[in-house]
Design a protein around this motif. Structure first.
Motif, short mmCIF file in Angstrom:
data_model
loop_
_atom_site.label_atom_id
_atom_site.label_comp_id
_atom_site.label_asym_id
_atom_site.label_seq_id
_atom_site.Cartn_x
_atom_site.Cartn_y
_atom_site.Cartn_z
N GLN A 115 0.83 -1.20 0.00
CA GLN A 115 0.00 0.00 0.00
C GLN A 115 0.87 1.25 0.00
O GLN A 115 2.00 1.23 0.49
CB GLN A 115 -0.87 0.04 1.27
N ALA A 116 0.33 2.31 -0.52
CA ALA A 116 1.01 3.61 -0.42
C ALA A 116 0.60 4.29 0.87
O ALA A 116 -0.48 4.04 1.41
CB ALA A 116 0.64 4.49 -1.61
N GLY A 117 1.47 5.13 1.40
CA GLY A 117 1.15 5.86 2.63
C GLY A 117 2.29 5.83 3.62
O GLY A 117 3.38 5.31 3.33
N GLU A 118 2.02 6.39 4.78
CA GLU A 118 3.02 6.42 5.85
C GLU A 118 2.71 5.32 6.86
O GLU A 118 1.57 5.17 7.30
CB GLU A 118 3.01 7.78 6.54
N PHE A 119 3.75 4.54 7.22
CA PHE A 119 3.58 3.43 8.14
C PHE A 119 4.55 3.56 9.30
O PHE A 119 5.62 4.17 9.18
CB PHE A 119 3.83 2.10 7.43
N LEU A 120 4.17 2.97 10.43
CA LEU A 120 5.07 2.92 11.58
C LEU A 120 5.71 1.54 11.61
O LEU A 120 5.02 0.53 11.75
CB LEU A 120 4.32 3.18 12.87
N ILE A 121 7.04 1.51 11.47
CA ILE A 121 7.78 0.25 11.59
C ILE A 121 8.27 0.15 13.03
O ILE A 121 9.04 1.00 13.50
CB ILE A 121 8.98 0.22 10.62
N PRO A 122 7.84 -0.87 13.78
CA PRO A 122 8.23 -0.95 15.19
C PRO A 122 9.70 -1.31 15.37
O PRO A 122 10.33 -1.91 14.49
CB PRO A 122 7.31 -2.05 15.74
N ALA A 123 10.24 -0.93 16.51
CA ALA A 123 11.62 -1.26 16.83
C ALA A 123 11.82 -2.77 16.78
O ALA A 123 10.95 -3.55 17.18
CB ALA A 123 11.98 -0.73 18.22
N ASN A 124 12.98 -3.19 16.28
CA ASN A 124 13.36 -4.62 16.21
C ASN A 124 12.47 -5.43 15.27
O ASN A 124 12.41 -6.66 15.38
CB ASN A 124 13.36 -5.26 17.60
N ALA A 125 11.78 -4.75 14.36
CA ALA A 125 10.95 -5.46 13.40
C ALA A 125 11.83 -6.30 12.48
O ALA A 125 12.95 -5.93 12.14
CB ALA A 125 10.12 -4.49 12.57
N SER A 126 11.29 -7.43 12.07
CA SER A 126 11.99 -8.28 11.10
C SER A 126 11.65 -7.81 9.69
O SER A 126 10.71 -7.03 9.48
CB SER A 126 11.56 -9.73 11.27
N ALA A 127 12.40 -8.30 8.71
CA ALA A 127 12.10 -7.99 7.31
C ALA A 127 10.70 -8.47 6.96
O ALA A 127 9.96 -7.82 6.21
CB ALA A 127 13.14 -8.61 6.40
N SER A 128 10.33 -9.63 7.52
CA SER A 128 9.00 -10.17 7.28
C SER A 128 7.93 -9.23 7.82
O SER A 128 6.91 -8.97 7.16
CB SER A 128 8.87 -11.55 7.95
N GLN A 171 1.96 -4.33 3.45
CA GLN A 171 0.89 -5.03 2.74
C GLN A 171 -0.45 -4.97 3.49
O GLN A 171 -1.50 -4.82 2.87
CB GLN A 171 1.28 -6.50 2.54
N ASN A 172 -0.39 -5.09 4.81
CA ASN A 172 -1.62 -5.25 5.59
C ASN A 172 -1.78 -4.27 6.75
O ASN A 172 -2.82 -4.27 7.41
CB ASN A 172 -1.70 -6.69 6.15
N GLY A 173 -0.76 -3.46 7.01
CA GLY A 173 -0.81 -2.55 8.15
C GLY A 173 -1.69 -1.34 7.90
O GLY A 173 -2.13 -1.08 6.78
#
Length: 322
Positions: A79-92, A99-101
């Motif tokens: 998806q397009a947009g701004e997302f929050l990637i959490p600390a220690n997130a994996s590539a998966s 895709q789903n956040g």
């Protein structure tokens, strides 16, 4: 045979180690040291996003990310947009987020009775919006809280605000009662804008609408100070007393000097003010004056109104306001 078995065993171990390494690069922690916002630009491919992740140091390598995504990831579109990637997130987790956040949403609030010039100022002051936009037409914005994405255009936000007003007004107009004096949705917004400025007490809206509707019905001037102020400030606070010359100025907004409705709205009225105009209180009141507690006292006759006004002036003198 024993030697061959050792060789085969070593190959299997190496293969397993390779699989573990390959999988750990996908399911193990990436290089996200703290919660990080990341923007997926509109129309981006996964390849382009992987390069951005690499450039921002959130993954080890765009090539390895893409390979693992192809083998181990989902084929769902990003998806397009701004997302929050959490600390220690994996590539998966990063891919799943895209895709789903949930896209990060931000909010801008337009209170009831905020004139368009101040809506415009609020939008222009929001650094996360983009592009220029003219001051919206007065009365075209439905007061509410609207969400937006980082990088969204101001024009698109205004379009949503105006579409919301169009939708609400069409629905409200269809439900108007026979007590409504306005003859069109446009007139409803004009009168509702005056009601919005005349009282800040929600329970009074229908009563104020009733009194003003009575004035319109008999061709009497509305006598609303806010309509005198509007051409001077475009709805912003005047910051001083109204001049006698301004009260007498026969411009098409000034309902102190002209009868009937002003030529256009003087602010952006909310749902409740519009509803009040389309179903005003059944009253014979033609006058109202402040009661000193934030509300108003209503009167049917000028003599009664003059007594109420004298009581209000006396209270103001006692408070040291005059």
């Amino acid at each position: 045979m024993k030697k061959l078995g050792l060789v085969l065993g070593a190959v299997v171990l190496i293969g397993l180690a390779g699989l573990v390494w390959f999988a750990s690069g996908w399911y193990g922690s990436a290089d996200v040291e703290e919660d990080t916002s990341f923007i997926v630009p509109q129309g981006s491919t996964l390849t382009a996003v992987a390069r951005l992740l690499d450039e921002e140091g959130l993954i080890d390598s765009s090539d390895s990310f893409l390979l693992r995504a192809k083998v181990l990831g989902s084929g769902d579109p990003i998806q397009a947009g701004e997302f929050l990637i959490p600390a220690n997130a994996s590539a998966s987790q990063i891919l799943d987020t895209f895709q789903n956040g949930q896209v990060i949403r931000r909010f801008v609030t337009v209170p009831e009775g905020l004139p368009s010039i101040m809506v415009w100022e609020r939008l222009m002051a929001e650094d996360l919006l983009t592009g220029e936009v003219p001051v919206p037409e007065e009365g075209s914005i439905l007061p509410d809280t609207y969400d937006f994405e980082r990088g969204e255009s101001r024009a698109s936000v205004v379009a949503r605000m105006q579409a919301a007003m169009d939708e609400y007004l069409a629905d409200a107009w269809a439900k108007r009662t026979s007590k409504a004096v306005v003859k069109s949705p446009e007139e409803a917004v004009i009168l509702a804008s005056v009601v919005e400025k005349e009282t800040a007490v929600p329970d009074e809206r229908r009563m104020v609408a009733g009194a003003l509707s009575n004035r319109v019905r008999i061709g009497m001037s509305l006598g609303a100070d806010a309509t005198t102020i509007y051409p001077i400030t475009k709805g912003k606070p005047l910051g001083r007393r109204i001049k006698i010359s301004e009260l007498r100025d026969r411009n098409p907004y000034n309902t102190r000097a002209i009868a009937g409705l002003p030529i256009g709205p003087i602010t952006n009225p909310g749902r409740e003010a519009i509803a009040a105009v389309l179903d005003p209180a059944e009253t014979k009141a033609l006058y109202y004056v402040a009661d000193g507690s934030g509300g108003h006292v209503f009167a049917e006759t000028l003599d009664e109104h003059n007594r109420n006004a004298a009581a209000w002036r006396k209270l103001r003198r006692e408070r040291g306001e005059m």
